[in-house]
Design a protein around this motif. Sequence first.
Motif, PDB file in Angstrom:
ATOM      1  N   SER A 139       0.803  -1.232   0.000  1.00 10.32           N
ATOM      2  CA  SER A 139       0.000   0.000   0.000  1.00 10.32           C
ATOM      3  C   SER A 139       0.830   1.273   0.000  1.00 10.32           C
ATOM      4  CB  SER A 139      -0.916   0.019   1.235  1.00 10.32           C
ATOM      5  OG  SER A 139      -1.717  -1.129   1.317  1.00 10.32           O
ATOM      6  N   GLN A 140       2.134   1.169   0.132  1.00  8.96           N
ATOM      7  CA  GLN A 140       2.933   2.368   0.370  1.00  8.96           C
ATOM      8  C   GLN A 140       2.904   3.361  -0.794  1.00  8.96           C
ATOM      9  OE1 GLN A 140       4.343   3.017   3.502  1.00  8.96           O
ATOM     10  NE2 GLN A 140       4.285   5.028   2.505  1.00  8.96           N
ATOM     11  N   THR A 141       2.955   2.858  -2.027  1.00 13.64           N
ATOM     12  CA  THR A 141       2.913   3.761  -3.184  1.00 13.64           C
ATOM     13  C   THR A 141       1.612   4.546  -3.212  1.00 13.64           C
ATOM     14  OG1 THR A 141       4.315   2.265  -4.471  1.00 13.64           O
ATOM     15  CG2 THR A 141       3.053   3.908  -5.694  1.00 13.64           C
ATOM     16  N   ILE A 142       0.516   3.858  -2.899  1.00 12.40           N
ATOM     17  CA  ILE A 142      -0.789   4.529  -2.847  1.00 12.40           C
ATOM     18  C   ILE A 142      -0.770   5.616  -1.779  1.00 12.40           C
ATOM     19  CG2 ILE A 142      -3.246   4.207  -2.360  1.00 12.40           C
ATOM     20  CD1 ILE A 142      -2.882   1.292  -3.297  1.00 12.40           C
ATOM     21  N   LEU A 143      -0.275   5.288  -0.599  1.00 14.45           N
ATOM     22  CA  LEU A 143      -0.259   6.248   0.504  1.00 14.45           C
ATOM     23  C   LEU A 143       0.610   7.460   0.177  1.00 14.45           C
ATOM     24  CD1 LEU A 143      -0.022   3.785   3.540  1.00 14.45           C
ATOM     25  CD2 LEU A 143      -2.050   4.979   2.682  1.00 14.45           C
ATOM     26  N   ASP A 144       1.754   7.228  -0.455  1.00 14.55           N
ATOM     27  CA  ASP A 144       2.650   8.344  -0.802  1.00 14.55           C
ATOM     28  C   ASP A 144       1.981   9.312  -1.776  1.00 14.55           C
ATOM     29  OD1 ASP A 144       4.596   7.348   0.847  1.00 14.55           O
ATOM     30  OD2 ASP A 144       5.719   6.347  -0.759  1.00 14.55           O
ATOM     31  N   LYS A 145       1.403   8.782  -2.841  1.00 14.92           N
ATOM     32  CA  LYS A 145       0.774   9.638  -3.850  1.00 14.92           C
ATOM     33  C   LYS A 145      -0.491  10.296  -3.301  1.00 14.92           C
ATOM     34  CE  LYS A 145       2.574   7.537  -8.080  1.00 14.92           C
ATOM     35  NZ  LYS A 145       3.220   8.807  -8.512  1.00 14.92           N
ATOM     36  N   TRP A 146      -1.231   9.563  -2.515  1.00 14.36           N
ATOM     37  CA  TRP A 146      -2.445  10.124  -1.907  1.00 14.36           C
ATOM     38  C   TRP A 146      -2.092  11.261  -0.949  1.00 14.36           C
ATOM     39  CZ3 TRP A 146      -5.717   7.172   2.253  1.00 14.36           C
ATOM     40  CH2 TRP A 146      -6.915   7.863   2.479  1.00 14.36           C
TER      41      TRP A 146
END
Length: 414
Positions: free
Chosen positions: A305-312
Amino acid sequence: MWRRRKRRIETIVSNKTKQQVENTNGGNFNGCYHERKSTTIKYDDDDYHAVQVQIADNSKRGFQQNACFRKRRILSMLLLLIIMLLTSLSLLLMKQYERIQKELSSSSLDAIVTVAMCGFDATEMVRALRTKGGWKGPIYVITDTTPTVHNHHPHHQNDNHNENDGSILYTEINVRGNHPIFDTQQEWEQYVQGIHRFGGIIYSKWHKTQIFKLIPPQDNINNVLFLDADILAQRSLIDHWLPDIEHLLTQKKIHRRHNTLMEVNCSISLYPERWYTSFPIIGKYDMLLSGKYNSGMMILKRYASQTILDKWGDALIRPPFVGRDQGKLTQVLEELGTHICSLPNRWVHVQNEADIMDRTWFKIVGKGTFLHISSAKMREKRYQHWNHQLMQECNYTNLVFPSIGNVSVSVKVI
């Protein structure tokens, strides 16, 4: 001389075709049927050849009978072989099923996390998780305000519910003064304008995307359930929630038909937003506001989930600023082409007090696993204490670029 020859012929006929002669109209030899025409044997010189033909015919029939018996033996052996193969296959499937169950059972929800900013208190949520929910794992409360609870000795929450004194433990991650880092003064000023305009919304929503950066690495937390701070447990999570999310934690699920493990590859698991939130007049039809997915309850994974959290998180702290985070989450998920998994049946697990359909449904079927107070805290008298917390303002004075806050972690006891 002819008499001796006739007796010899009779002896041969009797020895070779005794059974066939007894069944001259056809016989059943253990399931092997042979038609047989009766033949009259005449004992004169002219019919000597006919007697020899009859003997040869009887020998042929005996050979056919033996072939039938051999066929039956072969079929019996094949049937036995099939039974043995099916038994072996059943044993293999049982072992495979046990392996699958063991692999699925080895998965776990490592922690439950919430964000309670600007005077909002997660104490009631934590108490419900420990008592009615029966949750014994770690609970992390990311906050910038210390609730009126007593400090506990600073160690990791190994025993989250002390049965002797009734105390309930959770880990507080205090992020007061912690803000995102920007490259330019202009970006920082835009962010400051945004958080002043929308109060603590942008500030608190951004910290939702920082979960795995704020939880101490030594705690080895990989799978978390994020809950809004106004979501209360009403039933046992062990009995009613965890069994339904096992495949979401392992990224695998059992194929019911073939009894095999299938890859799920969920980067994030959440509920779709309710249909009326994008309906004009009733809801907020602007996609930046409504979005397609609800971010109040999510299963997040440290790596997937980290990529999602970073961009979000990056999208939340940049204009255009809005008062909700679902719209920008939807944009990020669609941009990344994320494989999204849905959380288990909402009509069993999530009772939304702001939804008249939910209130009617759960009066009929009983309580849901979770109670989401949502906007009911602004209307229902029994939830007014929640609204009082919501109305508090965050203190954003003396913000200086670049702003780097100190994050402190401590265990609290209720």
